[in-house]
Scaffold this motif. Structure first.
Motif, mmCIF file in Angstrom:
data_model
loop_
_atom_site.group_PDB
_atom_site.id
_atom_site.type_symbol
_atom_site.label_atom_id
_atom_site.label_comp_id
_atom_site.label_asym_id
_atom_site.label_seq_id
_atom_site.Cartn_x
_atom_site.Cartn_y
_atom_site.Cartn_z
ATOM 1 N N SER A 1 7.325 11.273 27.694
ATOM 2 C CA SER A 1 6.407 12.072 26.882
ATOM 3 C C SER A 1 5.232 11.195 26.445
ATOM 4 O O SER A 1 5.313 9.961 26.442
ATOM 5 N N ARG A 2 4.129 11.836 26.092
ATOM 6 C CA ARG A 2 2.930 11.084 25.674
ATOM 7 C C ARG A 2 3.245 10.159 24.499
ATOM 8 O O ARG A 2 2.803 9.014 24.459
ATOM 9 N N ALA A 3 4.046 10.661 23.537
ATOM 10 C CA ALA A 3 4.378 9.840 22.373
ATOM 11 C C ALA A 3 5.251 8.650 22.767
ATOM 12 O O ALA A 3 5.018 7.516 22.316
ATOM 13 N N ASP A 4 6.270 8.902 23.606
ATOM 14 C CA ASP A 4 7.132 7.796 24.039
ATOM 15 C C ASP A 4 6.355 6.779 24.875
ATOM 16 O O ASP A 4 6.565 5.562 24.753
ATOM 17 N N ALA A 5 5.476 7.261 25.743
ATOM 18 C CA ALA A 5 4.694 6.352 26.580
ATOM 19 C C ALA A 5 3.858 5.410 25.721
ATOM 20 O O ALA A 5 3.741 4.214 26.012
ATOM 21 N N ALA A 6 3.256 5.953 24.653
ATOM 22 C CA ALA A 6 2.449 5.116 23.760
ATOM 23 C C ALA A 6 3.310 4.044 23.094
ATOM 24 O O ALA A 6 2.867 2.903 22.908
ATOM 25 N N ASP A 7 4.562 4.410 22.740
ATOM 26 C CA ASP A 7 5.449 3.457 22.067
ATOM 27 C C ASP A 7 6.039 2.430 23.031
ATOM 28 O O ASP A 7 6.242 1.267 22.668
ATOM 29 N N TYR A 8 6.317 2.846 24.282
ATOM 30 C CA TYR A 8 7.071 2.005 25.210
ATOM 31 C C TYR A 8 6.197 1.223 26.187
ATOM 32 O O TYR A 8 6.682 0.291 26.821
ATOM 33 N N ARG A 9 4.937 1.575 26.317
ATOM 34 C CA ARG A 9 4.103 0.980 27.370
ATOM 35 C C ARG A 9 4.010 -0.538 27.262
ATOM 36 O O ARG A 9 4.270 -1.262 28.244
ATOM 37 N N SER A 10 3.664 -1.054 26.099
ATOM 38 C CA SER A 10 3.474 -2.511 25.979
ATOM 39 C C SER A 10 4.790 -3.244 26.212
ATOM 40 O O SER A 10 4.819 -4.303 26.855
ATOM 41 N N GLY A 11 5.904 -2.709 25.723
ATOM 42 C CA GLY A 11 7.193 -3.339 25.942
ATOM 43 C C GLY A 11 7.596 -3.319 27.405
ATOM 44 O O GLY A 11 8.173 -4.295 27.914
ATOM 45 N N LEU A 12 7.291 -2.223 28.097
ATOM 46 C CA LEU A 12 7.610 -2.127 29.521
ATOM 47 C C LEU A 12 6.814 -3.153 30.321
ATOM 48 O O LEU A 12 7.365 -3.839 31.195
ATOM 49 N N VAL A 13 5.544 -3.267 30.022
ATOM 50 C CA VAL A 13 4.705 -4.244 30.733
ATOM 51 C C VAL A 13 5.219 -5.658 30.483
ATOM 52 O O VAL A 13 5.272 -6.497 31.405
ATOM 53 N N ALA A 14 5.632 -5.951 29.244
ATOM 54 C CA ALA A 14 6.153 -7.285 28.921
ATOM 55 C C ALA A 14 7.462 -7.550 29.668
ATOM 56 O O ALA A 14 7.696 -8.672 30.157
ATOM 57 N N LEU A 15 8.320 -6.540 29.797
ATOM 58 C CA LEU A 15 9.574 -6.702 30.532
ATOM 59 C C LEU A 15 9.316 -6.979 32.011
ATOM 60 O O LEU A 15 9.977 -7.832 32.626
ATOM 61 N N GLU A 16 8.351 -6.262 32.585
ATOM 62 C CA GLU A 16 8.009 -6.502 33.992
ATOM 63 C C GLU A 16 7.501 -7.922 34.203
ATOM 64 O O GLU A 16 7.858 -8.579 35.196
ATOM 65 N N ALA A 17 6.695 -8.396 33.270
ATOM 66 C CA ALA A 17 6.167 -9.759 33.398
ATOM 67 C C ALA A 17 7.284 -10.798 33.262
ATOM 68 O O ALA A 17 7.317 -11.802 33.978
ATOM 69 N N ARG A 18 8.230 -10.525 32.357
ATOM 70 C CA ARG A 18 9.314 -11.470 32.119
ATOM 71 C C ARG A 18 10.252 -11.563 33.334
ATOM 72 O O ARG A 18 10.680 -12.646 33.720
ATOM 73 N N HIS A 19 10.568 -10.406 33.923
ATOM 74 C CA HIS A 19 11.525 -10.373 35.033
ATOM 75 C C HIS A 19 10.853 -10.487 36.404
ATOM 76 O O HIS A 19 11.527 -10.706 37.407
ATOM 77 N N GLY A 20 9.547 -10.308 36.440
ATOM 78 C CA GLY A 20 8.832 -10.382 37.705
ATOM 79 C C GLY A 20 9.149 -9.223 38.636
ATOM 80 O O GLY A 20 8.994 -9.341 39.855
ATOM 81 N N ARG A 21 9.588 -8.098 38.106
ATOM 82 C CA ARG A 21 9.904 -6.921 38.916
ATOM 83 C C ARG A 21 9.925 -5.681 38.024
ATOM 84 O O ARG A 21 9.796 -5.785 36.800
ATOM 85 N N ARG A 22 10.088 -4.526 38.664
ATOM 86 C CA ARG A 22 10.115 -3.274 37.930
ATOM 87 C C ARG A 22 11.371 -3.156 37.069
ATOM 88 O O ARG A 22 12.349 -3.878 37.262
ATOM 89 N N VAL A 23 11.314 -2.214 36.134
ATOM 90 C CA VAL A 23 12.424 -1.967 35.210
ATOM 91 C C VAL A 23 13.049 -0.612 35.535
ATOM 92 O O VAL A 23 12.339 0.375 35.763
ATOM 93 N N ALA A 24 14.376 -0.562 35.564
ATOM 94 C CA ALA A 24 15.091 0.683 35.838
ATOM 95 C C ALA A 24 16.105 0.965 34.744
ATOM 96 O O ALA A 24 16.590 0.056 34.066
ATOM 97 N N LEU A 25 16.421 2.255 34.582
ATOM 98 C CA LEU A 25 17.428 2.706 33.628
ATOM 99 C C LEU A 25 18.412 3.623 34.345
ATOM 100 O O LEU A 25 18.053 4.310 35.294
ATOM 101 N N SER A 26 19.641 3.619 33.902
ATOM 102 C CA SER A 26 20.599 4.591 34.426
ATOM 103 C C SER A 26 20.372 5.926 33.729
ATOM 104 O O SER A 26 19.768 6.000 32.658
ATOM 105 N N GLY A 27 20.857 6.984 34.348
ATOM 106 C CA GLY A 27 20.662 8.301 33.770
ATOM 107 C C GLY A 27 21.399 9.359 34.541
ATOM 108 O O GLY A 27 22.296 9.075 35.331
ATOM 109 N N VAL A 28 21.004 10.605 34.316
ATOM 110 C CA VAL A 28 21.684 11.730 34.944
ATOM 111 C C VAL A 28 20.687 12.856 35.198
ATOM 112 O O VAL A 28 19.767 13.078 34.406
ATOM 113 N N VAL A 29 20.842 13.505 36.338
ATOM 114 C CA VAL A 29 20.117 14.738 36.639
ATOM 115 C C VAL A 29 21.073 15.883 36.340
ATOM 116 O O VAL A 29 22.205 15.910 36.838
ATOM 117 N N VAL A 30 20.648 16.826 35.509
ATOM 118 C CA VAL A 30 21.518 17.934 35.108
ATOM 119 C C VAL A 30 20.759 19.252 35.242
ATOM 120 O O VAL A 30 19.529 19.287 35.292
#
Length: 373
Positions: free
Chosen positions: A97-126
């Protein structure tokens, strides 16, 4: 390609054989982060074909399909500079969501830089399954730890604030915190925001076959939709449809409720829909909902006063229908001769959404029932 399938394929072989479109797909070996809190994906209605490919093809069955999804910050999105898209099996299936993206964007970019690769999460399609209006849509929920993205976790309110789920088994509000004879743990995970809660409740109804769970989920869906009537135009129409879907399952639900509790809890759906039709002066439909509620209660109502209320409504609506053909001149004469009885009107409380009666008088109408004032 094998590594990519291992990380982003589902549990069915068919999903891993899908050829990704010619788009920028996530790298094949992302870092998979753990977590136990839900992260909502939005916009899935625009990616239904991709989601059906992920789960192995269209089916009439309900779907619950485990996945790993990559979060991709979109640097060139023209609509949202913070946009984060969600990818499964090389296919884009939605966005944060737009609100979550605003909150998570900087942290996601920092995680990618730290690990040198993309970030994935587990989940479910329902979702999926067949509904009265056709095949159900698929949705996506992810699990994560907000702290990994530099976001403060959601702090649950004090237990006393959680006891707002009206089960209808007593005059009080109750959840499984007060009565462990049934499980309403799903309720504690609902978002406070009504629109987000409506979406999650629809997903829960798409996957949970238990009649008692479905009954309380429908009750909460109806309550949230009604309270959203000022937030979006279709809320009332969706409320009416939810009540109709709820009623379509009530014969099965009624049997399960009685087997579990040896009585039938308060069925607010029927009182509220009777009131809805009464306000619209649809007397035949108001009569139908009131009679249907009485039939479902039978002689097993946990709240006998609820049956008495519906019986009074049946009598009132029947009189309305019988008098519908009376010439208007006779009605006017009756009023002029002072023989007209006091008119009892039913209002809807803005705080709790329940109906309450009062004798119609001049002046401003109350907006809350006596209990909420």
């Amino acid at each position: 390609m094998a590594i990519f399938q291992r990380w982003f394929g589902g549990t069915r072989r068919a999903a891993s054989l899908v050829t990704p479109p010619e788009t920028t797909a996530p790298p094949p070996t992302p870092v998979l982060l753990p977590g136990g809190e839900d992260l909502e994906v939005v916009g899935e209605s625009n990616y239904q074909e991709a989601l059906w490919q992920v789960v192995g093809g269209r089916t009439r069955d309900r779907i619950r399909f485990g996945i790993h999804a990559a979060l991709i910050p979109e640097t060139d999105n023209p609509y949202d500079s913070n946009a984060i898209s969600v990818w499964i099996s090389g296919l884009r299936v939605g966005y944060l969501s737009r609100a979550d993206a605003a909150d998570y964007r900087s942290g996601l970019v920092a995680l990618e830089a730290r690990h040198g690769r993309r970030v994935a999460l587990s989940g479910v399609v329902v979702g999926g399954g067949m509904r009265s209006d056709g095949p159900g849509m698929l949705g996506v929920w992810l699990s994560h730890s907000p702290q990994d993205f530099g976001v403060a976790p959601v702090v649950a309110p004090e237990p006393v604030l959680q006891l707002t789920m009206r089960t209808g088994l007593s005059a009080a509000f109750a959840t499984d915190a007060e009565d462990d004879s049934y499980d309403l743990s799903w309720y504690e995970d609902l978002p406070a925001d009504h629109i987000a809660a409506v979406k999650k409740l629809r997903l829960l109804l798409g996957e949970d076959p238990d009649p008692i769970d479905r009954h309380f989920m429908f009750c909460e869906l109806e309550r949230r939709l009604y309270r959203s009537r000022d937030a979006f135009d279709s809320a009332i129409e969706q409320y009416d449809e939810a009540c109709r879907q709820h009623d379509a399952e009530m014969d099965v639900i009624r049997t399960a409720l009685f087997e579990k509790f040896q009585e039938i809890p308060l069925l607010e759906t029927y009182t509220q829909m009777a009131i809805r039709q009464q306000k619209a002066k649809n007397w035949d439909r108001a009569l139908w909902w009131a009679r249907r509620g009485i039939a479902l209660y039978g002689s097993d109502a946990a709240r006998p006063e609820a049956v008495s209320d519906l019986e009074k409504r049946v009598a009132a609506y029947s009189r309305k229908l019988e008098g519908a053909g009376e010439p208007s001149g006779r009605r006017r004469a009756s009023a002029q001769n002072g023989n007209e009885t006091a008119i009892v009107e039913v209002l809807v409380c803005r705080s709790c959404g329940g109906g309450f009666e009062r004798i119609r008088t001049r002046g401003r109408k109350p907006t809350q029932c006596e209990a909420c004032r």
